[in-house]
Write a protein that holds these residues in place. Structure first.
Motif, PDB file in Angstrom:
ATOM      1  N   LEU A  34       1.012  -1.133   0.162  1.00 14.24           N
ATOM      2  CA  LEU A  34       0.009  -0.012   0.052  1.00 14.24           C
ATOM      3  C   LEU A  34       0.894   1.144   0.036  1.00 14.24           C
ATOM      4  O   LEU A  34       0.596   2.188  -0.668  1.00 14.24           O
ATOM      5  CB  LEU A  34      -0.953   0.242   1.184  1.00 14.24           C
ATOM      6  CG  LEU A  34      -2.299  -0.966   1.055  1.00 14.24           C
ATOM      7  CD1 LEU A  34      -2.842  -0.963   2.407  1.00 14.24           C
ATOM      8  CD2 LEU A  34      -3.177  -0.668  -0.017  1.00 14.24           C
ATOM      9  N   TYR A  35       1.887   1.318   0.833  1.00 15.79           N
ATOM     10  CA  TYR A  35       2.721   2.393   0.775  1.00 15.79           C
ATOM     11  C   TYR A  35       3.536   2.851  -0.712  1.00 15.79           C
ATOM     12  O   TYR A  35       3.464   3.621  -0.850  1.00 15.79           O
ATOM     13  CB  TYR A  35       3.818   2.129   1.752  1.00 15.79           C
ATOM     14  CG  TYR A  35       3.667   2.243   3.333  1.00 15.79           C
ATOM     15  CD1 TYR A  35       2.254   2.857   3.940  1.00 15.79           C
ATOM     16  CD2 TYR A  35       4.481   1.477   4.292  1.00 15.79           C
ATOM     17  CE1 TYR A  35       2.021   2.767   5.007  1.00 15.79           C
ATOM     18  CE2 TYR A  35       3.751   1.298   5.635  1.00 15.79           C
ATOM     19  CZ  TYR A  35       2.848   1.914   5.941  1.00 15.79           C
ATOM     20  OH  TYR A  35       2.300   1.980   7.264  1.00 15.79           O
ATOM     21  N   SER A  36       3.847   1.520  -1.134  1.00  9.87           N
ATOM     22  CA  SER A  36       4.348   1.637  -2.325  1.00  9.87           C
ATOM     23  C   SER A  36       3.421   2.064  -3.515  1.00  9.87           C
ATOM     24  O   SER A  36       3.949   2.832  -4.341  1.00  9.87           O
ATOM     25  CB  SER A  36       5.075   0.192  -2.704  1.00  9.87           C
ATOM     26  OG  SER A  36       5.973  -0.270  -1.752  1.00  9.87           O
ATOM     27  N   ALA A  37       2.218   1.757  -3.382  1.00  5.41           N
ATOM     28  CA  ALA A  37       1.197   2.142  -4.371  1.00  5.41           C
ATOM     29  C   ALA A  37       1.178   3.727  -4.221  1.00  5.41           C
ATOM     30  O   ALA A  37       0.834   4.345  -5.372  1.00  5.41           O
ATOM     31  CB  ALA A  37      -0.087   1.296  -4.182  1.00  5.41           C
ATOM     32  N   GLY A  38       1.133   4.115  -2.931  1.00  9.09           N
ATOM     33  CA  GLY A  38       1.214   5.632  -2.573  1.00  9.09           C
ATOM     34  C   GLY A  38       2.234   6.232  -3.348  1.00  9.09           C
ATOM     35  O   GLY A  38       1.993   7.072  -3.820  1.00  9.09           O
ATOM     36  N   LEU A  39       3.390   5.810  -2.896  1.00 14.33           N
ATOM     37  CA  LEU A  39       4.552   6.402  -3.818  1.00 14.33           C
ATOM     38  C   LEU A  39       4.301   6.356  -5.253  1.00 14.33           C
ATOM     39  O   LEU A  39       4.858   7.482  -5.967  1.00 14.33           O
ATOM     40  CB  LEU A  39       5.726   5.549  -3.444  1.00 14.33           C
ATOM     41  CG  LEU A  39       6.195   6.064  -1.841  1.00 14.33           C
ATOM     42  CD1 LEU A  39       7.211   4.989  -1.389  1.00 14.33           C
ATOM     43  CD2 LEU A  39       6.795   7.377  -1.769  1.00 14.33           C
ATOM     44  N   ARG A  40       4.069   5.333  -5.951  1.00 15.38           N
ATOM     45  CA  ARG A  40       3.856   5.295  -7.331  1.00 15.38           C
ATOM     46  C   ARG A  40       2.840   6.580  -7.798  1.00 15.38           C
ATOM     47  O   ARG A  40       3.246   7.316  -8.715  1.00 15.38           O
ATOM     48  CB  ARG A  40       3.248   4.133  -7.853  1.00 15.38           C
ATOM     49  CG  ARG A  40       3.112   4.022  -9.226  1.00 15.38           C
ATOM     50  CD  ARG A  40       2.659   2.668  -9.874  1.00 15.38           C
ATOM     51  NE  ARG A  40       1.316   2.202  -9.506  1.00 15.38           N
ATOM     52  CZ  ARG A  40       0.676   1.258 -10.399  1.00 15.38           C
ATOM     53  NH1 ARG A  40       1.484   0.635 -11.170  1.00 15.38           N
ATOM     54  NH2 ARG A  40      -0.443   0.918  -9.966  1.00 15.38           N
ATOM     55  N   LYS A  41       1.807   6.669  -6.987  1.00 10.91           N
ATOM     56  CA  LYS A  41       0.777   7.864  -7.329  1.00 10.91           C
ATOM     57  C   LYS A  41       1.737   9.180  -7.194  1.00 10.91           C
ATOM     58  O   LYS A  41       1.211  10.207  -7.870  1.00 10.91           O
ATOM     59  CB  LYS A  41      -0.373   8.061  -6.226  1.00 10.91           C
ATOM     60  CG  LYS A  41      -1.204   6.805  -6.583  1.00 10.91           C
ATOM     61  CD  LYS A  41      -2.265   7.135  -7.582  1.00 10.91           C
ATOM     62  CE  LYS A  41      -3.532   6.224  -7.824  1.00 10.91           C
ATOM     63  NZ  LYS A  41      -4.179   6.238  -8.698  1.00 10.91           N
ATOM     64  N   LEU A  42       2.756   9.331  -6.372  1.00 11.18           N
ATOM     65  CA  LEU A  42       3.415  10.522  -6.471  1.00 11.18           C
ATOM     66  C   LEU A  42       4.478  10.590  -7.522  1.00 11.18           C
ATOM     67  O   LEU A  42       5.253  11.453  -7.438  1.00 11.18           O
ATOM     68  CB  LEU A  42       4.040  10.675  -4.915  1.00 11.18           C
ATOM     69  CG  LEU A  42       3.086  10.661  -3.943  1.00 11.18           C
ATOM     70  CD1 LEU A  42       3.792  10.753  -2.544  1.00 11.18           C
ATOM     71  CD2 LEU A  42       2.403  11.991  -3.973  1.00 11.18           C
ATOM     72  N   GLY A  43       4.498   9.492  -8.381  1.00 13.26           N
ATOM     73  CA  GLY A  43       5.597   9.498  -9.541  1.00 13.26           C
ATOM     74  C   GLY A  43       6.880   8.834  -9.217  1.00 13.26           C
ATOM     75  O   GLY A  43       7.858   8.931  -9.836  1.00 13.26           O
ATOM     76  N   ARG A  44       6.991   8.165  -7.884  1.00 12.60           N
ATOM     77  CA  ARG A  44       8.033   7.526  -7.465  1.00 12.60           C
ATOM     78  C   ARG A  44       8.082   5.973  -7.950  1.00 12.60           C
ATOM     79  O   ARG A  44       6.753   5.131  -8.116  1.00 12.60           O
ATOM     80  CB  ARG A  44       8.261   7.554  -5.886  1.00 12.60           C
ATOM     81  CG  ARG A  44       8.303   8.822  -5.494  1.00 12.60           C
ATOM     82  CD  ARG A  44       9.438   9.693  -5.805  1.00 12.60           C
ATOM     83  NE  ARG A  44       9.439  10.894  -5.101  1.00 12.60           N
ATOM     84  CZ  ARG A  44       9.002  12.214  -5.336  1.00 12.60           C
ATOM     85  NH1 ARG A  44       8.132  12.436  -6.371  1.00 12.60           N
ATOM     86  NH2 ARG A  44       8.985  13.251  -4.747  1.00 12.60           N
ATOM     87  N   ARG A  45       9.107   5.450  -8.430  1.00 13.55           N
ATOM     88  CA  ARG A  45       9.147   4.177  -8.880  1.00 13.55           C
ATOM     89  C   ARG A  45       9.785   3.315  -7.765  1.00 13.55           C
ATOM     90  O   ARG A  45      10.857   3.263  -7.378  1.00 13.55           O
ATOM     91  CB  ARG A  45       9.959   3.829 -10.104  1.00 13.55           C
ATOM     92  CG  ARG A  45      10.094   2.465 -10.811  1.00 13.55           C
ATOM     93  CD  ARG A  45      10.790   2.393 -11.976  1.00 13.55           C
ATOM     94  NE  ARG A  45      11.936   2.807 -12.017  1.00 13.55           N
ATOM     95  CZ  ARG A  45      13.195   2.224 -12.266  1.00 13.55           C
ATOM     96  NH1 ARG A  45      13.001   0.952 -12.505  1.00 13.55           N
ATOM     97  NH2 ARG A  45      14.293   3.026 -12.351  1.00 13.55           N
TER      98      ARG A  45
END
Length: 116
Positions: A34-45
């Motif tokens: 979930l944390y990783s999905a949130g970071l993806r939403k912020l443009g982070r891979r």
């Protein structure tokens, strides 16, 4: 998120746990997802997730890959949960986690096996 580690152009999300008794490893991996999905939403891979199990005398790090299919699934599960909250659907969902719940002795939803 406990720690975000930058690895060249990608990131690793790490969560620290002192026990996998209250929160199981699959539940902790879900949290990292979930944390990783949130970071993806912020443009982070994010390419990697990890759990650092802190124990007396040392620690152990368990790493696992993060890929687009996993993140898509996490976003879908998050959207379902959010919709449930918006719909005020707080139905009981008894199951395996109930055995670790500190309210299990008084919960009206517990199974008969747990009441023993």
């Amino acid at each position: 998120i406990d720690t975000i580690i930058r690895r060249e152009e990608a990131y690793e999300v790490r969560d620290y746990k002192t026990s996998l008794e209250i929160v199981t490893e699959p539940e902790a991996r879900f949290q990292v997802g979930l944390y990783s999905a949130g970071l993806r939403k912020l443009g982070r891979r994010v390419e990697k997730g990890s759990l650092a199990l802190l124990r007396e005398g040392g620690s152990e790090v368990k790493s696992f890959p993060i890929d687009d299919a996993m993140l898509d699934g996490m976003e879908g599960k998050a959207a379902e949960s959010i919709q449930g909250i918006l719909d005020r659907d707080f139905s009981a969902r008894p199951g395996e986690p109930c055995g670790r719940c500190d309210q299990s002795k008084i919960c009206k939803w517990r199974s008969k096996e747990m009441a023993l």
